[in-house]
Design a protein around this motif. Structure first.
Motif, PDB file in Angstrom:
ATOM      1  N   UNK A 102      35.464  52.111  29.202  1.00 37.38           N
ATOM      2  CA  UNK A 102      36.430  51.085  28.796  1.00 37.38           C
ATOM      3  C   UNK A 102      36.488  49.978  29.839  1.00 37.38           C
ATOM      4  N   UNK A 103      36.430  50.366  31.112  1.00 37.28           N
ATOM      5  CA  UNK A 103      36.435  49.380  32.196  1.00 37.28           C
ATOM      6  C   UNK A 103      35.265  48.408  32.042  1.00 37.28           C
ATOM      7  N   UNK A 104      34.093  48.908  31.679  1.00 41.29           N
ATOM      8  CA  UNK A 104      32.904  48.065  31.575  1.00 41.29           C
ATOM      9  C   UNK A 104      33.087  46.942  30.563  1.00 41.29           C
ATOM     10  N   UNK A 105      33.815  47.210  29.486  1.00 39.22           N
ATOM     11  CA  UNK A 105      33.972  46.216  28.420  1.00 39.22           C
ATOM     12  C   UNK A 105      35.222  45.368  28.613  1.00 39.22           C
ATOM     13  N   UNK A 106      36.350  46.025  28.893  1.00 37.46           N
ATOM     14  CA  UNK A 106      37.633  45.328  28.879  1.00 37.46           C
ATOM     15  C   UNK A 106      37.974  44.622  30.175  1.00 37.46           C
ATOM     16  N   UNK A 107      37.616  45.217  31.311  1.00 37.66           N
ATOM     17  CA  UNK A 107      38.061  44.643  32.587  1.00 37.66           C
ATOM     18  C   UNK A 107      37.493  43.262  32.879  1.00 37.66           C
ATOM     19  N   UNK A 108      36.244  42.944  32.481  1.00 35.81           N
ATOM     20  CA  UNK A 108      35.798  41.562  32.719  1.00 35.81           C
ATOM     21  C   UNK A 108      36.692  40.523  32.065  1.00 35.81           C
ATOM     22  N   UNK A 109      37.177  40.794  30.845  1.00 34.24           N
ATOM     23  CA  UNK A 109      38.074  39.845  30.195  1.00 34.24           C
ATOM     24  C   UNK A 109      39.439  39.836  30.874  1.00 34.24           C
ATOM     25  N   UNK A 110      39.930  41.007  31.272  1.00 33.40           N
ATOM     26  CA  UNK A 110      41.210  41.071  31.976  1.00 33.40           C
ATOM     27  C   UNK A 110      41.122  40.323  33.309  1.00 33.40           C
ATOM     28  N   UNK A 111      39.991  40.477  34.002  1.00 30.83           N
ATOM     29  CA  UNK A 111      39.787  39.777  35.268  1.00 30.83           C
ATOM     30  C   UNK A 111      39.754  38.270  35.039  1.00 30.83           C
ATOM     31  N   UNK A 112      39.099  37.845  33.969  1.00 32.14           N
ATOM     32  CA  UNK A 112      39.051  36.408  33.668  1.00 32.14           C
ATOM     33  C   UNK A 112      40.442  35.856  33.391  1.00 32.14           C
ATOM     34  N   UNK A 113      41.285  36.653  32.719  1.00 26.67           N
ATOM     35  CA  UNK A 113      42.664  36.227  32.456  1.00 26.67           C
ATOM     36  C   UNK A 113      43.431  36.072  33.765  1.00 26.67           C
ATOM     37  N   UNK A 114      43.276  37.052  34.670  1.00 28.43           N
ATOM     38  CA  UNK A 114      43.979  36.989  35.947  1.00 28.43           C
ATOM     39  C   UNK A 114      43.499  35.803  36.787  1.00 28.43           C
ATOM     40  N   UNK A 115      42.189  35.574  36.800  1.00 23.89           N
ATOM     41  CA  UNK A 115      41.646  34.443  37.559  1.00 23.89           C
ATOM     42  C   UNK A 115      42.105  33.114  36.979  1.00 23.89           C
ATOM     43  N   UNK A 116      42.190  33.039  35.642  1.00 19.54           N
ATOM     44  CA  UNK A 116      42.652  31.804  35.006  1.00 19.54           C
ATOM     45  C   UNK A 116      44.101  31.523  35.380  1.00 19.54           C
TER      46      UNK A 116
END
Length: 444
Positions: free
Chosen positions: A328-342
């Motif tokens: 789940x981390x492999x798929x979801x965390x990149x988008x979550x990280x992008x949200x946090x960085x934004x």
């Protein structure tokens, strides 16, 4: 009674892998109702147009039409034959089909509080109840317009997370959603001129393929387990949402209107989250994201200010990284990280030569008790709230010197990846369903 009710529940959503090499994997498809599905003349015409095309986009359109047109009793054989015949035409790793089935109890449980609420309103001499189940509650219909309780509603955000273009293609029936996960992102993602279904929209916000030809899109081996996790956790969330024992009034009697409000809000949260992720228009996706965050606040999961505070959001991301399974981390965390960085990137829009700017945040901002300072977390959070409130115009700045100073301290550009912020918080809800259940118990 409460424990008995919970023990009797079947999974309200479940995901099944359907592979041509495993005939038994299609057996669950026969559970779908054989009710006639109305297909518009446009779709019939589109079917004829794409039937002989061999591009990946045409195959995606064919899959959606076949899934909708084939009667439930024939769907297992039809999907097996479809995958057997067409999947080899795609390059890359083997494709697979996932079927997300919605238990028939889900719409009944979701509609139950709506019917009771409507019955209560009959005392006000509203039109008499009659007709099909879906028409039994005219008094409450307006509360849930454009929100459907079914498989597709609760799967769309997950599909948007796995699909930079059309990696997952959804086809919806009454009680099921079919998802064809391609072995690679489609290279010809331009759909036929007449879009046949609107399960997923290609979007320009996803990363462009890197020079070696690979993309950041999840593979089938990654997206399949993630989809299975998402469906399982959504089923647990729906089990909480449709349990009447969580919704009592001050006299400890069942409160159907309170129950209806929560179920309708949950459908709205999933829909707005998917809309924020799918729209290629930055303004539209940002508005949908704000709507989803407002819905989360109204459901008492997380206040808008907390959900848009960079420091607190970073803690949520780190918590998910520790708690979620690696697949789940492999798929979801990149988008979550992008949200946090934004969200953190909103700071870059504050004008560094402005008179309120400092390395630690904004200083000398107008306040009721004199000048005040804001940390960057607080400044970003308050600026996002100001932007969200602009849907009601900026007239407040005429009377509020603080909001006027805040508005003119920023260039007004908000990173596009902020659209993934509701997805991050929905992931937090799904990963912590037990916390939601505990919160609801304390509200009785």
């Amino acid at each position: 009674m409460q424990e008995g009710y919970r023990r009797s529940q079947s999974p309200l959503l479940r995901s099944e892998r359907a592979r041509a090499a495993d005939p038994t994997s299609f057996s669950r498809l026969t559970e779908l109702l054989n009710t006639p599905i109305e297909i518009s003349p446009l779709i019939h015409a589109g079917h004829a147009r794409v039937r002989k095309q061999q591009t990946a986009a045409a195959l995606a359109a064919q899959f959606q039409i076949e899934f909708m047109l084939t009667p439930g009793g024939e769907l297992a054989d039809g999907m097996r034959a479809f995958l057997d015949e067409r999947a080899p035409l795609l390059e890359g790793p083997a494709s697979e089909i996932h079927i997300i089935l919605s238990d028939s109890a889900l719409p009944r449980r979701a509609n139950f509080p709506r019917i009771l609420t409507s019955l209560a309103f009959q005392k006000e001499e509203l039109p008499a109840i009659g007709g099909e189940v879906g028409k039994l509650f005219p008094a409450a219909q307006g509360l849930t317009q454009d929100v459907s309780i079914g498989a597709l509603t609760f799967v769309l955000p997950a599909l948007s997370a796995t699909a930079p273009k059309v990696l997952g293609v959804a086809a919806a029936r009454l009680l099921a959603c079919g998802v064809w996960l391609f072995g690679q992102a489609l290279s010809d993602a331009s759909w036929p001129s007449s879009r046949l279904t609107d399960g997923l929209l290609p979007t320009a916000r996803f990363p462009i393929p890197i020079p070696n030809g690979r993309t950041t899109a999840p593979t089938v081996d990654q997206s399949g387990p993630f989809l299975g996790w998402w469906v399982k956790r959504s089923a647990e969330l729906l089990g909480i949402a449709t349990d009447p024992s969580h919704f009592e009034d001050e006299n400890r009697f069942y409160a159907p209107s309170r129950h209806l409000a929560f179920v309708a809000s949950l459908g709205r949260l999933y829909r707005d989250t998917a809309e924020a992720m799918r729209s290629s228009d930055h303004s539209a996706s940002l508005r949908a994201a704000y709507d989803a965050l407002d819905c989360l606040e109204g459901m008492r999961w997380k206040a808008f200010d907390i959900a848009t505070n960079p420091g607190k959001v970073r803690k949520v991301v780190n918590g998910l990284r520790q708690k979620l399974p690696p697949s789940v981390v492999d798929v979801a965390l990149p988008l979550c990280e992008r949200a946090a960085l934004a969200l953190e990137g909103v700071r870059d829009g504050f004008i560094d030569k402005g008179r309120h700017y400092s390395s630690a945040g904004l200083v000398d901002m107008p306040g009721k008790n004199g000048p005040q300072s804001l940390s960057w977390d607080k400044a970003i959070q308050m600026y996002i709230r100001l932007d969200r409130n602009s849907a009601h115009s900026f007239r407040q700045i005429e009377e509020d010197p603080f909001e006027r100073a805040l508005l003119f301290s920023h260039e007004g550009i908000i990173p596009g990846d902020l659209c993934y912020l509701p997805f991050l918080h929905l992931m937090d809800v799904l990963a912590n369903c037990e916390r939601l259940e505990a919160q609801m118990s304390r509200r009785r």
